[in-house]
Design a protein around this motif. Structure first.
Motif, PDB file in Angstrom:
ATOM      1  N   PRO A  81       5.323  32.739  97.137  1.00  0.00           N
ATOM      2  CA  PRO A  81       5.272  34.471  97.603  1.00  0.00           C
ATOM      3  C   PRO A  81       5.585  35.468  96.837  1.00  0.00           C
ATOM      4  CG  PRO A  81       6.688  32.925  98.891  1.00  0.00           C
ATOM      5  CD  PRO A  81       6.302  31.933  97.727  1.00  0.00           C
ATOM      6  N   MET A 104      -4.223  36.130  94.832  1.00  0.00           N
ATOM      7  CA  MET A 104      -2.789  36.170  95.634  1.00  0.00           C
ATOM      8  C   MET A 104      -2.644  35.319  96.723  1.00  0.00           C
ATOM      9  SD  MET A 104      -0.591  39.454  97.204  1.00  0.00           S
ATOM     10  CE  MET A 104       1.090  39.287  97.141  1.00  0.00           C
ATOM     11  N   VAL A 106      -1.267  34.095 100.276  1.00  0.00           N
ATOM     12  CA  VAL A 106      -0.587  34.668 101.613  1.00  0.00           C
ATOM     13  C   VAL A 106       0.226  33.682 102.247  1.00  0.00           C
ATOM     14  CG1 VAL A 106      -1.270  35.837 103.855  1.00  0.00           C
ATOM     15  CG2 VAL A 106      -2.504  36.237 101.634  1.00  0.00           C
ATOM     16  N   TYR A 107       1.579  33.851 102.168  1.00  0.00           N
ATOM     17  CA  TYR A 107       2.415  33.067 103.215  1.00  0.00           C
ATOM     18  C   TYR A 107       2.588  33.868 104.353  1.00  0.00           C
ATOM     19  CZ  TYR A 107       3.394  30.126  98.941  1.00  0.00           C
ATOM     20  OH  TYR A 107       3.022  29.145  97.727  1.00  0.00           O
ATOM     21  N   PRO A 114       0.680  28.141 101.005  1.00  0.00           N
ATOM     22  CA  PRO A 114      -0.195  29.385 101.488  1.00  0.00           C
ATOM     23  C   PRO A 114      -1.231  29.133 102.605  1.00  0.00           C
ATOM     24  CG  PRO A 114      -0.061  28.952  98.957  1.00  0.00           C
ATOM     25  CD  PRO A 114       0.561  27.984  99.659  1.00  0.00           C
ATOM     26  N   TYR A 117      -5.608  32.954 100.907  1.00  0.00           N
ATOM     27  CA  TYR A 117      -5.702  33.663  99.587  1.00  0.00           C
ATOM     28  C   TYR A 117      -6.562  34.967  99.687  1.00  0.00           C
ATOM     29  CZ  TYR A 117      -3.675  29.230  97.639  1.00  0.00           C
ATOM     30  OH  TYR A 117      -3.082  28.335  97.177  1.00  0.00           O
ATOM     31  N   VAL A 118      -6.182  36.079  99.123  1.00  0.00           N
ATOM     32  CA  VAL A 118      -6.816  37.128  98.696  1.00  0.00           C
ATOM     33  C   VAL A 118      -7.357  37.103  97.272  1.00  0.00           C
ATOM     34  CG1 VAL A 118      -6.129  38.341 101.090  1.00  0.00           C
ATOM     35  CG2 VAL A 118      -5.040  38.737  98.816  1.00  0.00           C
ATOM     36  N   CYS A 188      -4.629  43.652  96.467  1.00  0.00           N
ATOM     37  CA  CYS A 188      -4.112  42.391  96.884  1.00  0.00           C
ATOM     38  C   CYS A 188      -2.898  42.271  97.828  1.00  0.00           C
ATOM     39  CB  CYS A 188      -3.522  41.495  95.844  1.00  0.00           C
ATOM     40  SG  CYS A 188      -4.904  40.659  94.730  1.00  0.00           S
ATOM     41  N   ARG A 189      -2.013  43.255  97.719  1.00  0.00           N
ATOM     42  CA  ARG A 189      -0.913  43.511  98.610  1.00  0.00           C
ATOM     43  C   ARG A 189      -1.360  43.880 100.006  1.00  0.00           C
ATOM     44  NH1 ARG A 189       3.500  45.954  94.333  1.00  0.00           N
ATOM     45  NH2 ARG A 189       4.656  43.913  94.217  1.00  0.00           N
ATOM     46  N   GLU A 192      -2.794  40.984 101.690  1.00  0.00           N
ATOM     47  CA  GLU A 192      -1.856  40.031 102.151  1.00  0.00           C
ATOM     48  C   GLU A 192      -1.173  40.466 103.429  1.00  0.00           C
ATOM     49  OE1 GLU A 192       2.576  38.346 100.292  1.00  0.00           O
ATOM     50  OE2 GLU A 192       2.013  40.516  99.939  1.00  0.00           O
ATOM     51  N   ARG A 193      -0.832  42.046 103.425  1.00  0.00           N
ATOM     52  CA  ARG A 193      -0.064  42.392 104.679  1.00  0.00           C
ATOM     53  C   ARG A 193      -1.065  42.339 105.868  1.00  0.00           C
ATOM     54  NH1 ARG A 193       0.825  48.369 103.080  1.00  0.00           N
ATOM     55  NH2 ARG A 193       1.904  47.158 101.436  1.00  0.00           N
ATOM     56  N   ILE A 196      -1.210  38.717 107.278  1.00  0.00           N
ATOM     57  CA  ILE A 196       0.164  38.312 107.831  1.00  0.00           C
ATOM     58  C   ILE A 196       0.338  38.920 109.303  1.00  0.00           C
ATOM     59  CG2 ILE A 196       2.785  38.865 107.884  1.00  0.00           C
ATOM     60  CD1 ILE A 196       2.308  38.670 104.732  1.00  0.00           C
TER      61      ILE A 196
END
Length: 545
Positions: A81, A104, A106-107, A114, A117-118, A188-189, A192-193, A196
């Motif tokens: 993570p 990245m 993604v958890y 994971p 992935y992104v 990437c973040r 991920e956001r 999720i």
């Protein structure tokens, strides 16, 4: 397995929106005009196995090859993570060195591994090497810039300082590179956001199930498209002008076998890997095949890894379409990828002639330059751009003028931005009239771009279609070849298609890009010749029209 079609459409657009938002964030946060203005980047979403679930509407040459980068990162690193992998090595899942890819994991809560992935890929205007812009004519990859195998650039949410320092110490424009790299991290973040959040809203089970449905649905749509092509064997060949080191044309050969709703795409017979920098790695060839067959589908079909399930690609190792280390590969990504597309389309035109356009310009007309900017105290600068040309005419339509086509999907750098950021002056930026091939439907025109260097500058060009014209189809004429020149106070000199040179202040670089091929035999009968009794004056007016 059954699914709700409405739900499938919802999830298709949800995944696609994640990739698109990642791209928007990257563009807004980037420092370089190459990413901010030209939009030379791509973003995508992958499942836990590294299969593409969605791609942004970005660069075909990036998107079709990115799965190999993701697979390479997953195999090489244990990504926890908050970790992000970085790589650019063409022999470890990359394409060419200026394209830096971040991956990245993604958890989601309660998931030990994971779930997604992104990834994003951006072309950096310099990554070191012998030539400013890292796109010069070379003989081996070690001259092209800094090779980065999969490494962690972010660990537990913090930048890995040693890795960042190593990169910035090997490039000409460290501040710009750092800005673009942190923009990629931010993108990437964002991805991920959003993923999720999607899991929190719909539940992990449903999101994962519909991810698998998207892959299966894409595979079925491609199988249906292949079933509509007459079964048979279709062959074609086309050539790169040369490799920049020798004058020998470089052959791309393909045999497409269509049978039982499946396709085999075999590049056996293509030229051996060459001395210059137009070698392509396997990821590039895979990407070109993905792009061409994706074009046979309705644009509403999701662009996932499932599209390639019914397609087998054979690219013999040691050839120009699957080079081995230490071959130079900077031009394989930008020039050979275009010729692979031209060859694939030429083969498919034998199977489905009513659906395939003539050749587009077939080059990205890569121009890089760099030096010290005297306007800013001698600060180093490096610039990269691809230049548009004409697209091929197709059944029922003329080609488009001044367009980035096929494996590139970038914009131009506006004149105002180019002159503001770099020590150059743009003398001319215009259509290259009548460069498109004649036909029932005419090929698109290329452009003319003239740029004056205001300081002493190192320049490199990687281009093609300067000797061998973009082909026409169904009786259409080929498009005009391109032309590169430099103009000084003493003389005008023609440049080879692939070269590197020093340009003293005051040098003007002139690039005329190729036109697209025409489609269909041109109508020979003039409008006025049908009127047997028309007066000379009437005929002259008709001719003028």
């Amino acid at each position: 397995m059954t699914f709700d079609p409405t739900r499938l459409e919802i999830f298709k657009n949800l995944f696609h929106s994640v990739a698109e938002e990642m791209g928007a964030a990257l563009r807004r946060a980037a420092f370089s005009p190459n990413i901010k203005e030209r939009r030379d980047y791509s973003c995508a979403v992958f499942d836990a196995g590294g299969e593409v679930l969605a791609m942004g509407d970005h660069m075909p040459v990036h998107l079709g090859s990115m799965p190999m980068s993701v697979a390479s990162a997953i195999a090489a690193l244990t990504l926890g993570p908050g970790d992000i992998a970085l790589l650019n090595d063409p022999y470890a899942g990359g394409t060419h060195l200026p394209d830096l890819t971040m991956v990245m994991p993604v958890y989601v809560p309660a998931a030990p591994q994971p779930v997604f992935y992104v990834a994003n890929r951006a072309h950096h205007a310099d990554i070191g090497g012998a030539h400013a812009g890292s796109m010069g004519l070379t003989r081996e990859i070690f001259q092209e810039g800094l090779r980065i195998p999969p490494v962690k650039i972010l660990e537990s949410g913090k930048i890995v300082g040693n890795v960042m320092s190593l990169i910035l110490a090997n490039v000409r424009t460290a501040r710009e590179r750092e800005g673009d790299l942190t923009a990629q991290i931010a993108a990437c973040r964002i991805g991920e956001r959003r993923l999720i959040g999607m899991v929190a809203k719909y539940g992990r089970g449903e999101v994962l199930v519909y991810g698998r449905h998207l892959l299966d649905y894409s595979a079925k749509m491609m199988s249906a498209a292949l079933a509509a092509i007459p079964e048979g064997v279709y062959r074609a060949e086309d050539f790169l002008d040369d490799d920049g080191i020798t004058e020998n044309p470089q052959r791309i050969a393909v045999t497409i076998r269509i049978r039982r709703r499946r396709a085999q795409v075999d590049f056996t017979g293509s030229a051996p890997q060459c001395a210059g920098s137009v070698n392509a790695v396997a990821a590039i060839t895979q990407s070109a095949v993905f792009y061409v067959f994706r074009c046979l589908l309705d644009e509403q079909v999701p662009a996932t890894s499932g599209l390639m399930r019914p397609i087998r690609v054979i690219a013999p190792a040691g050839t120009i379409v699957n080079a081995r280390l230490p071959a130079a590969v900077a031009g394989g990504n930008v020039e050979t990828s275009q010729r692979i597309v031209d060859t694939l389309l030429r083969a498919l035109a034998r199977a489905i002639p009513s659906r395939i356009p003539a050749a587009s310009q077939g080059s990205m007309n890569n121009l890089t330059f760099g030096g010290a900017d005297s306007r800013h105290g001698g600060a180093p600068f490096a610039y990269y751009e691809t230049i548009a040309g004409g697209t091929g005419a197709g059944p029922g339509c003329d080609g488009k003028n001044a367009t980035h086509s096929h494996m590139t999907n970038t914009l131009n750098t506006p004149v105002e931005v180019l002159e503001h950021v770099y020590p150059v002056r743009v003398h001319r930026y215009a259509l290259r009239r009548a460069s498109g091939g004649r036909g029932k439907f005419r090929g698109g025109d290329g452009i003319i771009r003239e740029i004056e260097m205001l300081v002493n500058t190192q320049v490199a060009m990687l281009s093609d279609r300067r000797k061998i014209s973009p082909y026409g189809l169904s009786g259409g004429f080929p498009g005009a070849v391109g032309k590169n020149e430099i103009q000084t106070s003493q003389a005008v000199r023609r440049l080879p298609s692939k070269c590197s040179f020093h340009a003293p202040a005051g040098t003007v670089i002139r690039i005329e890009t190729p036109g697209g091929g025409g489609w269909g035999a041109p109508e020979r009968q003039t409008r006025w010749s049908k009127k047997k009794k028309a007066s000379k004056r009437d005929r002259f007016k008709a001719f003028q029209r």
